[in-house]
Design an enzyme around this catalytic site. Structure first.
Site, PDB file in Angstrom:
ATOM      1  N   LEU A 180       0.795  -1.052  -0.002  1.00  0.00           N
ATOM      2  CA  LEU A 180       0.002   0.309   0.231  1.00  0.00           C
ATOM      3  C   LEU A 180       0.656   1.187   0.149  1.00  0.00           C
ATOM      4  O   LEU A 180       1.860   0.951   0.357  1.00  0.00           O
ATOM      5  CB  LEU A 180      -0.752   0.605   1.333  1.00  0.00           C
ATOM      6  CG  LEU A 180      -1.793  -1.299   1.615  1.00  0.00           C
ATOM      7  CD1 LEU A 180      -3.132  -0.686   2.288  1.00  0.00           C
ATOM      8  CD2 LEU A 180      -2.282  -1.862   0.135  1.00  0.00           C
ATOM      9  N   GLY A 225       1.228  -4.678   1.553  1.00  0.00           N
ATOM     10  CA  GLY A 225      -0.158  -4.784   0.321  1.00  0.00           C
ATOM     11  C   GLY A 225       0.394  -6.120  -0.878  1.00  0.00           C
ATOM     12  O   GLY A 225      -0.073  -6.157  -1.526  1.00  0.00           O
ATOM     13  N   ASN A 249       4.314  -7.494   6.820  1.00  0.00           N
ATOM     14  CA  ASN A 249       5.279  -6.662   7.723  1.00  0.00           C
ATOM     15  C   ASN A 249       4.955  -5.675   8.397  1.00  0.00           C
ATOM     16  O   ASN A 249       5.461  -4.642   8.724  1.00  0.00           O
ATOM     17  CB  ASN A 249       6.657  -6.424   6.972  1.00  0.00           C
ATOM     18  CG  ASN A 249       6.450  -5.171   5.830  1.00  0.00           C
ATOM     19  OD1 ASN A 249       5.604  -4.998   4.949  1.00  0.00           O
ATOM     20  ND2 ASN A 249       7.662  -4.530   5.475  1.00  0.00           N
ATOM     21  N   GLU A 250       3.509  -5.074   8.107  1.00  0.00           N
ATOM     22  CA  GLU A 250       2.800  -4.467   8.745  1.00  0.00           C
ATOM     23  C   GLU A 250       3.579  -3.334  10.330  1.00  0.00           C
ATOM     24  O   GLU A 250       3.417  -2.796  10.706  1.00  0.00           O
ATOM     25  CB  GLU A 250       1.062  -4.920   8.738  1.00  0.00           C
ATOM     26  CG  GLU A 250       0.646  -4.226   8.066  1.00  0.00           C
ATOM     27  CD  GLU A 250       0.572  -5.637   6.204  1.00  0.00           C
ATOM     28  OE1 GLU A 250       1.542  -6.494   7.016  1.00  0.00           O
ATOM     29  OE2 GLU A 250       0.074  -6.095   5.708  1.00  0.00           O
TER      30      GLU A 250
HETATM   31  C1  LIG Z   1      -6.706  -3.958  16.936  1.00  0.00           C
HETATM   32  C2  LIG Z   1      -7.703  -2.679  15.939  1.00  0.00           C
HETATM   33  C3  LIG Z   1      -7.040  -3.334  14.296  1.00  0.00           C
HETATM   34  C4  LIG Z   1      -7.840  -2.044  13.585  1.00  0.00           C
HETATM   35  C5  LIG Z   1      -7.055  -2.694  12.534  1.00  0.00           C
HETATM   36  C6  LIG Z   1      -7.471  -1.543  11.221  1.00  0.00           C
HETATM   37  C7  LIG Z   1      -8.036  -1.482  10.070  1.00  0.00           C
HETATM   38  C8  LIG Z   1      -5.392  -1.925   9.453  1.00  0.00           C
HETATM   39  C9  LIG Z   1      -4.625  -0.290   9.472  1.00  0.00           C
HETATM   40  C10 LIG Z   1      -3.798  -0.638   8.738  1.00  0.00           C
HETATM   41  C11 LIG Z   1      -3.692  -1.209   7.186  1.00  0.00           C
HETATM   42  C12 LIG Z   1      -2.739  -0.791   6.525  1.00  0.00           C
HETATM   43  C13 LIG Z   1      -1.909  -2.413   6.088  1.00  0.00           C
HETATM   44  C14 LIG Z   1      -1.396  -1.539   5.526  1.00  0.00           C
HETATM   45  C15 LIG Z   1      -0.409  -2.347   4.085  1.00  0.00           C
HETATM   46  C16 LIG Z   1       0.490  -1.695   3.801  1.00  0.00           C
HETATM   47  O1  LIG Z   1       1.163  -2.631   2.368  1.00  0.00           O
HETATM   48  S1  LIG Z   1       2.460  -0.572   4.448  1.00  0.00           S
HETATM   49  C17 LIG Z   1       3.035  -0.320   3.132  1.00  0.00           C
HETATM   50  C18 LIG Z   1       4.181  -1.543   3.674  1.00  0.00           C
HETATM   51  N1  LIG Z   1       5.291  -1.976   2.932  1.00  0.00           N
HETATM   52  C19 LIG Z   1       6.782  -1.226   3.200  1.00  0.00           C
HETATM   53  O2  LIG Z   1       6.844  -1.650   3.941  1.00  0.00           O
HETATM   54  C20 LIG Z   1       7.855  -1.364   2.261  1.00  0.00           C
HETATM   55  C21 LIG Z   1       8.379  -0.655   2.156  1.00  0.00           C
HETATM   56  N2  LIG Z   1       9.360  -0.092   0.725  1.00  0.00           N
HETATM   57  C22 LIG Z   1      10.631  -1.001   0.952  1.00  0.00           C
HETATM   58  O3  LIG Z   1      11.012  -1.973   1.176  1.00  0.00           O
HETATM   59  C23 LIG Z   1      11.230  -0.406  -0.562  1.00  0.00           C
HETATM   60  O4  LIG Z   1      11.417   0.584  -1.042  1.00  0.00           O
HETATM   61  C24 LIG Z   1      11.166  -1.744  -1.206  1.00  0.00           C
HETATM   62  C25 LIG Z   1      10.034  -2.141  -2.218  1.00  0.00           C
HETATM   63  C26 LIG Z   1      12.098  -3.091  -1.055  1.00  0.00           C
HETATM   64  C27 LIG Z   1      11.938  -1.143  -2.433  1.00  0.00           C
HETATM   65  O5  LIG Z   1      13.068  -0.637  -2.613  1.00  0.00           O
HETATM   66  P1  LIG Z   1      14.310   0.198  -3.139  1.00  0.00           P
HETATM   67  O6  LIG Z   1      14.439  -0.214  -4.696  1.00  0.00           O
HETATM   68  O7  LIG Z   1      15.840   0.083  -2.073  1.00  0.00           O
HETATM   69  O8  LIG Z   1      13.557   1.540  -3.161  1.00  0.00           O
HETATM   70  P2  LIG Z   1      14.167   2.458  -2.184  1.00  0.00           P
HETATM   71  O9  LIG Z   1      13.494   1.611  -0.685  1.00  0.00           O
HETATM   72  O10 LIG Z   1      14.902   3.131  -2.496  1.00  0.00           O
HETATM   73  O11 LIG Z   1      12.432   3.379  -2.149  1.00  0.00           O
HETATM   74  C28 LIG Z   1      12.255   4.560  -3.615  1.00  0.00           C
HETATM   75  C29 LIG Z   1      11.080   5.168  -2.842  1.00  0.00           C
HETATM   76  O12 LIG Z   1       9.847   5.068  -3.051  1.00  0.00           O
HETATM   77  C30 LIG Z   1       9.236   4.757  -1.645  1.00  0.00           C
HETATM   78  N3  LIG Z   1       8.103   4.246  -0.919  1.00  0.00           N
HETATM   79  C31 LIG Z   1       8.597   2.621  -0.824  1.00  0.00           C
HETATM   80  N4  LIG Z   1       7.686   2.490  -0.665  1.00  0.00           N
HETATM   81  C32 LIG Z   1       6.490   3.210  -0.237  1.00  0.00           C
HETATM   82  C33 LIG Z   1       5.719   2.559  -0.012  1.00  0.00           C
HETATM   83  N5  LIG Z   1       4.881   1.692   0.133  1.00  0.00           N
HETATM   84  N6  LIG Z   1       4.950   3.625  -0.176  1.00  0.00           N
HETATM   85  C34 LIG Z   1       4.541   4.208  -1.287  1.00  0.00           C
HETATM   86  N7  LIG Z   1       6.431   5.371  -0.826  1.00  0.00           N
HETATM   87  C35 LIG Z   1       7.355   4.403  -0.367  1.00  0.00           C
HETATM   88  C36 LIG Z   1      10.611   5.346  -0.569  1.00  0.00           C
HETATM   89  O13 LIG Z   1      10.512   5.871   0.708  1.00  0.00           O
HETATM   90  C37 LIG Z   1      11.736   6.017  -1.638  1.00  0.00           C
HETATM   91  O14 LIG Z   1      11.106   7.666  -2.030  1.00  0.00           O
HETATM   92  P3  LIG Z   1      12.183   8.726  -2.425  1.00  0.00           P
HETATM   93  O15 LIG Z   1      12.823   8.725  -3.316  1.00  0.00           O
HETATM   94  O16 LIG Z   1      12.874   8.164  -0.799  1.00  0.00           O
HETATM   95  O17 LIG Z   1      11.475  10.040  -2.270  1.00  0.00           O
END
Ligand SMILES: CCCCC/C=C\C/C=C\CCC/C=C/C(=O)SCCNC(=O)CCNC(=O)[C@H](O)C(C)(C)COP(=O)(O)OP(=O)(O)OC[C@H]1O[C@@H](n2cnc3c(N)ncnc32)[C@H](O)[C@@H]1OP(=O)(O)O
Length: 374
Positions: A180, A225, A249-250
């Site tokens: 996400l 996501g 990994n949330e």
């Molecule tokens: C009891 C009560 C319960 C209530 C529950 C109710 C509701 C639940 C609430 C919430 C649920 C939400 C569920 C969420 C799900 C998700 O999917 S959250 C997203 C999780 N994602 C991650 O952790 C991945 C993070 N990213 C990475 O690990 C890496 O970026 C990579 C995908 C492995 C790629 O690595 P690499 O190629 O080295 O690229 P960079 O890390 O340099 O990233 C490039 C740019 O992209 C930005 N970015 C990365 N991931 C995201 C993302 N998911 N969203 C937005 N942006 C992202 C990163 O910051 C870099 O940006 P800049 O270039 O620095 O500006």
């Protein structure tokens, strides 16, 4: 002008006969339904009435396999429910559907592609298989715009009766999807979070309950996501590169995987493994993922797509109606749990994500991602 919302796109595409997205409604949640095709037919001015799921449609014996009746005899409540969800129809109704003119007129070529900004769809008509490539640089995060475009592309495929299977992959080797889009969950208002979460729910329901065979060709990392997207598929082929990771990994972001993320994981790897994986926010290497059943097969990077295709051809050999009924039988109880409480789930998400502490966690996580690069 950038299209910001599912509803904006619905409005825009309504006139083109594509206005089939009905976020928030059960019938939109579950694949190539009779309702979907009926609506498509109406969009083209085709006089055709959606078959009612009454007793009369439980006969006669299907020439290509057992009738719905002989597979299992659902109660009238089940029938109404299945009909509304549109997951499958009894044979007689299916046969009527087969005669329904498709509203998509293809040229006589064997391949057909369409794409929008963030999704490329390549349809091989001779195989009846489409490949969807996600292209939302830099990391294929599931932004609202991507989700919206994905949903529209998916709906097109669902309404194309020649499309029997879909391969999901990334346009960017190394990253399947970063999950996400954290920016969609940070610093916005409740209306935006609501819109976003509806689109996330909608995509999950459509993919998870699709009657098409869905195979994920995971050609890169797939956290949170991104992992969920892969989990909606029927079979997962992953590139055997130890640099890639996959998992929900949330908790590492200070957030909680919603119950339907959890249910999809539990259905795939079992309760005990899910308990650990979810609490610890584990990201698995491909080898570990294969060991616990999170993915089904590892292959060298350059074989991911061809392997997905060859697995697809095996799956497509199974009589469609029998496979679809089985898939529905396996998955419907899980999807129903969300369908029954979609609004409450949205409220939970909005309340949770709007908390100051959660916003702080997400900001810190984004900051850490950026600092990792420096
Ligand atoms: C009891 C009560 C319960 C209530 C529950 C109710 C509701 C639940 C609430 C919430 C649920 C939400 C569920 C969420 C799900 C998700 O999917 S959250 C997203 C999780 N994602 C991650 O952790 C991945 C993070 N990213 C990475 O690990 C890496 O970026 C990579 C995908 C492995 C790629 O690595 P690499 O190629 O080295 O690229 P960079 O890390 O340099 O990233 C490039 C740019 O992209 C930005 N970015 C990365 N991931 C995201 C993302 N998911 N969203 C937005 N942006 C992202 C990163 O910051 C870099 O940006 P800049 O270039 O620095 O500006």
């Amino acid at each position: 002008m950038a299209l910001r919302t599912v509803s904006a796109l619905k409005r825009r595409l309504g006139g083109a006969g594509l206005g089939l997205l009905r976020s928030g409604q059960i019938s939109s949640a579950a694949g190539r339904s009779g309702a979907g095709r009926a609506r498509a037919g109406r969009g083209r001015g085709v006089a055709w009435t959606r078959p009612r799921l009454g007793e009369e449609q439980l006969g006669p014996t299907c020439p290509v396999g057992p009738t719905w009746e002989s597979v299992s005899r659902p109660s009238s409540t089940d029938r109404k429910c299945l009909g509304r969800a549109g997951n499958f129809l009894p044979c007689a109704a299916q046969h009527r559907l087969e005669k329904t003119p498709s509203y998509i007129d293809y040229p006589a070529t064997a391949r057909r592609s369409f794409s929008n900004h963030r999704v490329i769809v390549d349809m091989d008509q001779s195989l009846g298989v489409a490949t969807i490539k996600i292209k939302n640089p830099p990391v294929n995060s599931l932004s609202l715009e991507l989700l919206t475009e994905f949903l529209i592309g998916w709906e097109k495929l669902e309404n194309d009766k020649s499309c029997k299977g879909v391969i999901l992959t990334s346009n960017y080797p190394k990253i399947f999807s970063a999950g996400l889009d954290i920016l969609e969950m940070c610093g916005k208002n409740a209306a935006h979070y609501t819109e976003y979460w509806k689109a996330v729910q909608e995509l999950w329901l459509k993919l998870y309950m699709s009657n098409m065979v869905v195979i994920a060709a995971i050609n890169g990392s797939s956290p949170a996501g991104g992992c969920l997207l892969a989990l909606t598929s029927d079979y997962r082929v992953m590139a055997d590169n130890p640099k890639y990771t996959i998992g929900l990994n949330e908790t590492l972001l200070g957030i909680v995987a919603p119950f339907w993320f959890k249910d999809n994981l539990v259905n795939t790897i079992g309760n005990r493994a899910s308990e650990q994986a979810l609490q610890l926010g584990l990201l698995f290497s491909p080898a570990e993922a294969l060991k616990i059943g999170l993915v089904d097969q590892l292959v060298p990077e350059d074989k991911v797509q061809s392997t997905a295709l060859s697995v697809m051809s095996q799956w497509l050999k199974i009589p469609d109606h029998a496979r679809q009924l089985t898939k529905t039988m396996m998955r419907k109880p899980t999807a129903d749990l969300l369908l029954k409480q979609r609004e409450a789930d949205i409220d939970n998400f909005v309340r949770f994500i709007s908390r100051d502490g959660i916003q702080k966690s997400l900001h810190m996580y984004l900051k850490a991602l950026k600092e990792r690069k420096e």
